[in-house]
Design a protein around this motif. Sequence first.
Motif, PDB file in Angstrom:
ATOM      1  N   ALA A 114     -13.011   1.567   6.028  1.00  6.66           N
ATOM      2  CA  ALA A 114     -13.713   0.288   6.177  1.00  6.66           C
ATOM      3  C   ALA A 114     -13.810  -0.430   4.838  1.00  6.66           C
ATOM      4  O   ALA A 114     -13.613  -1.652   4.749  1.00  6.66           O
ATOM      5  N   ALA A 115     -14.116   0.326   3.778  1.00  9.56           N
ATOM      6  CA  ALA A 115     -14.199  -0.276   2.441  1.00  9.56           C
ATOM      7  C   ALA A 115     -12.836  -0.817   2.011  1.00  9.56           C
ATOM      8  O   ALA A 115     -12.750  -1.881   1.381  1.00  9.56           O
ATOM      9  N   ASP A 116     -11.784  -0.123   2.356  1.00 10.44           N
ATOM     10  CA  ASP A 116     -10.440  -0.577   2.013  1.00 10.44           C
ATOM     11  C   ASP A 116     -10.106  -1.876   2.755  1.00 10.44           C
ATOM     12  O   ASP A 116      -9.522  -2.799   2.173  1.00 10.44           O
ATOM     13  N   ALA A 117     -10.504  -1.953   4.026  1.00  9.75           N
ATOM     14  CA  ALA A 117     -10.273  -3.186   4.786  1.00  9.75           C
ATOM     15  C   ALA A 117     -11.070  -4.343   4.187  1.00  9.75           C
ATOM     16  O   ALA A 117     -10.570  -5.473   4.087  1.00  9.75           O
ATOM     17  N   ILE A 122     -11.845  -9.262   0.043  1.00  7.55           N
ATOM     18  CA  ILE A 122     -12.676  -9.643  -1.101  1.00  7.55           C
ATOM     19  C   ILE A 122     -11.844  -9.844  -2.351  1.00  7.55           C
ATOM     20  O   ILE A 122     -12.074 -10.769  -3.135  1.00  7.55           O
ATOM     21  N   ASN A 123     -10.864  -8.988  -2.568  1.00  6.04           N
ATOM     22  CA  ASN A 123      -9.989  -9.099  -3.739  1.00  6.04           C
ATOM     23  C   ASN A 123      -8.558  -8.819  -3.302  1.00  6.04           C
ATOM     24  O   ASN A 123      -8.008  -7.743  -3.557  1.00  6.04           O
ATOM     25  N   PRO A 124      -7.941  -9.771  -2.606  1.00  3.71           N
ATOM     26  CA  PRO A 124      -6.651  -9.515  -1.942  1.00  3.71           C
ATOM     27  C   PRO A 124      -5.500  -9.208  -2.889  1.00  3.71           C
ATOM     28  O   PRO A 124      -4.492  -8.663  -2.457  1.00  3.71           O
ATOM     29  N   GLY A 125      -5.633  -9.535  -4.159  1.00  2.00           N
ATOM     30  CA  GLY A 125      -4.538  -9.263  -5.082  1.00  2.00           C
ATOM     31  C   GLY A 125      -4.403  -7.810  -5.480  1.00  2.00           C
ATOM     32  O   GLY A 125      -3.390  -7.403  -6.039  1.00  2.00           O
ATOM     33  N   GLU A 126      -5.426  -7.006  -5.204  1.00  2.00           N
ATOM     34  CA  GLU A 126      -5.414  -5.606  -5.622  1.00  2.00           C
ATOM     35  C   GLU A 126      -4.555  -4.768  -4.670  1.00  2.00           C
ATOM     36  O   GLU A 126      -4.563  -4.963  -3.457  1.00  2.00           O
ATOM     37  N   ALA A 127      -3.856  -3.809  -5.257  1.00  2.00           N
ATOM     38  CA  ALA A 127      -3.025  -2.904  -4.463  1.00  2.00           C
ATOM     39  C   ALA A 127      -3.908  -1.930  -3.687  1.00  2.00           C
ATOM     40  O   ALA A 127      -5.043  -1.640  -4.080  1.00  2.00           O
ATOM     41  N   HIS A 128      -3.386  -1.408  -2.589  1.00  2.00           N
ATOM     42  CA  HIS A 128      -4.099  -0.416  -1.779  1.00  2.00           C
ATOM     43  C   HIS A 128      -3.511   0.962  -2.055  1.00  2.00           C
ATOM     44  O   HIS A 128      -2.300   1.119  -2.176  1.00  2.00           O
ATOM     45  N   ILE A 129      -4.371   1.966  -2.147  1.00  2.00           N
ATOM     46  CA  ILE A 129      -3.897   3.340  -2.335  1.00  2.00           C
ATOM     47  C   ILE A 129      -3.733   3.999  -0.972  1.00  2.00           C
ATOM     48  O   ILE A 129      -4.410   3.624  -0.008  1.00  2.00           O
ATOM     49  N   PRO A 130      -2.847   4.993  -0.855  1.00  2.00           N
ATOM     50  CA  PRO A 130      -2.748   5.744   0.412  1.00  2.00           C
ATOM     51  C   PRO A 130      -4.055   6.492   0.673  1.00  2.00           C
ATOM     52  O   PRO A 130      -4.625   7.090  -0.241  1.00  2.00           O
TER      53      PRO A 130
END
Length: 509
Positions: A114-117, A122-130
């Motif tokens: 949920a926090a990742d979503a 909130i900060n769409p430019g940041e990469a997502h980790i697996p």
Amino acid sequence: MTEDARAEDDASAATWSYRALTAEAATLFRLLGLHPGPAFGVPAAAAIAGLSTAQAHRLLDSLAGAHLLEQTAPDRYEFHDLLRAYATDQAQDEETPETRAAAVRRILTWYVHAADAAQGWINPGEAHIPLTPLDAGAAALTFDGYERAMAWYELESANLMAVAREAEAAGLDEIAWQLAAVLRSVHMLLNPFEDWLAMGHIGLRAARRLGDRGAEAEILESLGMACTQSHRLSEAADFHEGALAIRRELGDRLGESLSLNDIGPIRLRERRLSDAKSRFDEALTIFREIGAPQWEAVALANAAEVAYELGAAERARDLAQSALEMFRALDNKGGQGNVLRLLSAARLEQGEPQEALGYARQAVDIAVNHRNTMWEGYWLLTLGRAQQATGHAEDALASYQRAAVLQRRLGDRSREARAWQGAGEAYQQLERFDEAADFHRGAAATHRDLDDDWQLALALDGLAGALDAAGRADEARTHWSEALTLTADYEDPRAADLHTRISRALEQA
């Protein structure tokens, strides 16, 4: 009735209500005692019990009807402390260790997703980790825009800290470091320093227990950002240098360039401008080599800031304009606002105050529209300078005062002091010299406490100017003399100009 007697009656009532529940409702009640915080939404309740949202909603309504939960909003419920403890006790007594562990794992994993979503909006430019996968059949939380994502984070921030602590206590190290890494991009916008640092250290311990070097670098980066933004620059540099070493060891080119781009702002705040420039230039080269346009735009903006501080306003303006075009193509509002701030500063230096005012207003509008007080508090400093330059000192004073309030809430003492400094300049422009001196004096005290010699020199120069204008030349000379000493070791053109100007002011005083 005594407190003990009242507690005994409450416990007896809870027991009767609990025994009257259906088996499904009783199971949910017990498992909710394992939730990391006292308040939760329907999706979280569904996740902890492995139910559908509809099933969870129906059972929560029955628990609220039995007065075992309080419904605080249409989709939100809360335990009173005694009932939460009772639910936890029932879970310990009636659920197997395996069932309890599975429920805890489900809810903690659900919160990480949920926090990742949320951070994706909130900060769409940041990469997502697996991430560790959700259990089969679990419903991931989704958002339909920035406002809802931010509202969820604000509502759940206490639970998220509790999730981090529970993950460490339960030995779920993968979840512990992932949560810290996921929330980094939210924390860096909002400055919740206490939770940010606490969560980061939990994550760092977890990554090191796992022996996961990549995870360790992610958390070192987060801790470095927290220390940079709270002006603990020596600690920040150590964290970021540690992350850089690991990423070079792993051959992680993107990570390496991110760490270089993180070290640059520390050197910028320390006014080690040549070092900052080399870090940003190296990062920019790698971003271009690996095809990372989002980060290329960030590095361009950072290079523009160094150029501005070096006194190359035209170069800063060109770099900032290129970064702005990239951020617009990427629809990155935060990046756009930051570059508009830089363009305002460059235009002001080039003698174009009206253009500077327009850029600063655009930046602040972006911050306000995104409810981002960190952006607003910082960019208001630029708006204040542009307002002063266009002869609107009272408007500037309002901007600086608003900035100071926001920075106080965010815990950024350095930027709060810079807002006081701006207020001092505005008061001086209004020929209210005693008030100007008071604000400059406060700014100088904070910068001295933070060991920030450059900002201290600027504040002392402002203080001396206000005192001199008030006819207190002897006091002014004392502060100019200290400012002159502080600026002697800087070699950049802007510092050299300040040093020369203070020398002349001393001669005239």
